[in-house]
Design an enzyme around this catalytic site. Structure first.
Site, PDB file in Angstrom:
ATOM      1  N   ASN A  83     -31.183  21.353  15.267  1.00 38.66           N
ATOM      2  CA  ASN A  83     -31.978  20.159  15.495  1.00 38.66           C
ATOM      3  C   ASN A  83     -31.205  19.033  16.186  1.00 38.66           C
ATOM      4  O   ASN A  83     -31.673  17.898  16.249  1.00 38.66           O
ATOM      5  CB  ASN A  83     -32.571  19.643  14.174  1.00 38.66           C
ATOM      6  CG  ASN A  83     -33.382  20.711  13.482  1.00 38.66           C
ATOM      7  OD1 ASN A  83     -32.943  21.274  12.481  1.00 38.66           O
ATOM      8  ND2 ASN A  83     -34.534  21.041  14.026  1.00 38.66           N
ATOM      9  N   ILE A  91     -30.989  13.785  18.435  1.00 34.94           N
ATOM     10  CA  ILE A  91     -31.430  14.344  17.159  1.00 34.94           C
ATOM     11  C   ILE A  91     -32.935  14.519  17.133  1.00 34.94           C
ATOM     12  O   ILE A  91     -33.675  13.631  17.557  1.00 34.94           O
ATOM     13  CB  ILE A  91     -31.033  13.396  16.005  1.00 34.94           C
ATOM     14  CG1 ILE A  91     -29.537  13.131  16.016  1.00 34.94           C
ATOM     15  CG2 ILE A  91     -31.459  13.975  14.655  1.00 34.94           C
ATOM     16  CD1 ILE A  91     -29.130  11.922  15.208  1.00 34.94           C
ATOM     17  N   CYS A  92     -33.393  15.665  16.619  1.00 38.84           N
ATOM     18  CA  CYS A  92     -34.825  15.847  16.418  1.00 38.84           C
ATOM     19  C   CYS A  92     -35.097  15.729  14.922  1.00 38.84           C
ATOM     20  O   CYS A  92     -34.845  16.661  14.161  1.00 38.84           O
ATOM     21  CB  CYS A  92     -35.253  17.216  16.933  1.00 38.84           C
ATOM     22  SG  CYS A  92     -36.984  17.551  16.669  1.00 38.84           S
ATOM     23  N   LEU A  93     -35.535  14.562  14.497  1.00 40.74           N
ATOM     24  CA  LEU A  93     -35.826  14.339  13.080  1.00 40.74           C
ATOM     25  C   LEU A  93     -37.052  13.436  13.010  1.00 40.74           C
ATOM     26  O   LEU A  93     -37.065  12.361  13.619  1.00 40.74           O
ATOM     27  CB  LEU A  93     -34.618  13.684  12.388  1.00 40.74           C
ATOM     28  CG  LEU A  93     -34.761  13.381  10.907  1.00 40.74           C
ATOM     29  CD1 LEU A  93     -34.950  14.658  10.089  1.00 40.74           C
ATOM     30  CD2 LEU A  93     -33.569  12.608  10.378  1.00 40.74           C
TER      31      LEU A  93
END
Lengths: 199, 149
Positions: A83, A91-93
Site C-alpha cells: 500500500n 501512501i494508499c490509506l
C-alpha cells in the site's frame, strides 16, 4: 496558515509528546523549520513484521484547511509494502483520503500507518508490483521487505544472498537503489533483473 | 474441469456483507450509467456529500454548564463561554462553528461516523438500496433459521 490549523497542530504536538507511544519510542513528530505547516513524523516498524527494528520517517504537510481536510503524508524512508509506493513513498490509506474525519489527529494517523504496516491490504494496492509479490510469493515478499528495512530503515536483518546479488549489479555499473528495486521487482531473479536494467 | 463458480468468476467464500455491497454496486451502476462521475464518487470512492441544511438546523445547542473542562474534538480547544456548542444525534458535542464547517464537507459525525441526511438524491438512493438489501438478507436468514433449527 489559518489560525485553527496552527492552534490545533500545537495542541496535537503536546498530545503526541504526552502519549504512551512516544514513551515506548513507537511514534514521534518533529517540526521542520518554524512553521507548523510541515512536520517530520517517525514510526517504528511493528514487532513480528518484516519492518521490525526499522525506523521510518514521514513527510507530513498540514493544509490550510486542517483539520477539515487530512494532512498529506508520504514515506521518506524507502519501504517495500503493497500500500506504499516503493518509488515515491505515496501512501494508499483511506483515512488520508475520503475517510478522513475532523476529530482524527496526527497521533491517530501515525498509529494507523503502523497498523497498515502490520496488516497490508493487497486488494487496494498503491504499488502493484509489491502487491502481486505479496499475494503470489508471500515468503519472498517478507524477505524483501525485511531486506529493505535493513538497507533503508536501519533494521537488524541482513540478507547475505540478496546483498551479493545487489553487489553483482553494482559491479556492472548499476546504482545501488536501482539494483535493489529491480531485483525486488523480479523476485530476486538476477538474470531477469539484469535483462530489465539493460533493455 | 472448471467449476460452476470459477466459470462465473464467483467467490464462494465471499462474506454476506461483501456480497450485498457488491450487488448493490452493480445494480447501481446499471441505474446510473448516465452519470459515471457521480457513480465513481459515491460508490467507488465513498465520498459522502455535505449534510443538508435542514438537518444542520435541527441540531440542538448544548448548555455551557455541561461542557465545563471539556474540549471540542475538532479544534481541540476548550469551550469558552461566548462560544456556542452543538450536539449531533449521537450525543457527540462540538463547537458550532467547527461542526458546521465540517458538515459543509461531509455528512457524518467526526467521532463515530453517524450520518446525517443529505440533499444528494443519488447518494440517498444508494444508501436506501444498500439498507434494503441488508434487511432482505436478514429476513431470509431468519426465515431459514426458523425452518431448520
Amino acid at each position: 496558515m489559518n489560525n485553527i490549523a496552527t492552534q490545533r497542530i500545537k495542541r496535537e504536538f503536546k498530545e503526541v509528546i504526552k502519549s504512551e507511544e512516544l514513551a515506548k519510542c513507537s511514534i514521534k513528530v518533529d517540526l521542520v523549520g518554524d512553521s507548523y505547516t510541515e512536520l517530520k513524523g517517525e514510526v517504528a516498524g511493528p514487532p513480528d513484521t518484516p519492518y521490525e527494528g526499522g525506523t521510518f520517517f514521514l513527510e507530513i504537510k498540514v493544509p490550510e484547511t486542517y483539520p477539515f481536510n487530512p494532512p498529506k503524508v508520504r514515506f521518506m524512508t524507502k519501504i517495500w509494502h503493497p500500500n506504499i509506493s516503493s518509488v515515491t513513498g505515496a501512501i494508499c490509506l483511506d483515512i488520508l483520503k475520503d475517510q478522513w474525519a475532523a476529530a482524527m489527529t496526527l497521533r491517530t494517523v501515525l498509529l494507523s500507518l503502523q497498523a497498515l504496516m502490520a496488516a497490508a491490504e493487497p486488494d487496494d494496492p498503491q504499488d502493484a508490483v509489491v502487491a502481486k509479490q505479496y499475494k503470489e510469493f508471500p515468503e519472498i515478499f517478507a524477505k524483501t521487505a525485511s531486506h529493505w528495512t535493513n538497507v533503508y530503515a536501519g533494521g537488524p536483518k541482513k540478507n547475505i544472498e540478496f546483498d551479493s546479488k545487489i553487489q553483482r549489479l553494482i559491479d556492472m555499473g548499476i546504482e545501488r537503489d536501482h539494483a535493489c528495486a529491480a531485483l525486488s521487482s523480479y523476485n530476486w531473479d538476477l538474470e531477469r533483473a539484469t535483462e530489465q536494467l539493460f533493455s | 474441469m472448471a467449476s460452476y463458480f470459477e466459470e462465473r468468476n464467483v467467490n464462494e467464500n465471499e462474506e454476506t456483507n461483501d456480497r450485498i455491497q457488491r450487488l448493490t454496486r452493480e445494480t447501481f451502476r446499471m441505474i446510473f450509467d448516465q452519470d459515471p462521475y457521480q457513480y465513481d464518487n459515491i460508490v467507488n470512492n465513498q465520498i459522502t456529500p455535505p449534510a443538508s441544511k435542514s438537518e444542520i438546523d435541527k441540531l440542538k445547542i448544548v448548555s455551557h454548564d455541561k461542557l465545563l473542562g471539556e474540549q471540542c474534538p475538532i479544534c481541540l480547544s476548550p469551550y469558552q463561554l461566548e462560544q456556542k456548542a452543538l450536539t449531533m444525534p449521537c450525543d457527540h458535542v462540538f463547537h458550532e462553528e467547527c461542526l458546521k464547517t465540517w458538515l459543509k464537507k461531509s455528512n457524518f459525525c467526526p467521532l463515530c461516523k453517524l450520518e446525517l441526511g443529505t440533499d444528494n438524491e443519488l447518494y440517498e438512493l444508494y444508501k436506501k438500496e444498500l439498507k434494503n438489501r441488508q434487511i432482505r438478507e436478514r429476513n431470509i436468514e431468519e426465515l431459514h433459521n426458523s425452518m431448520f433449527s
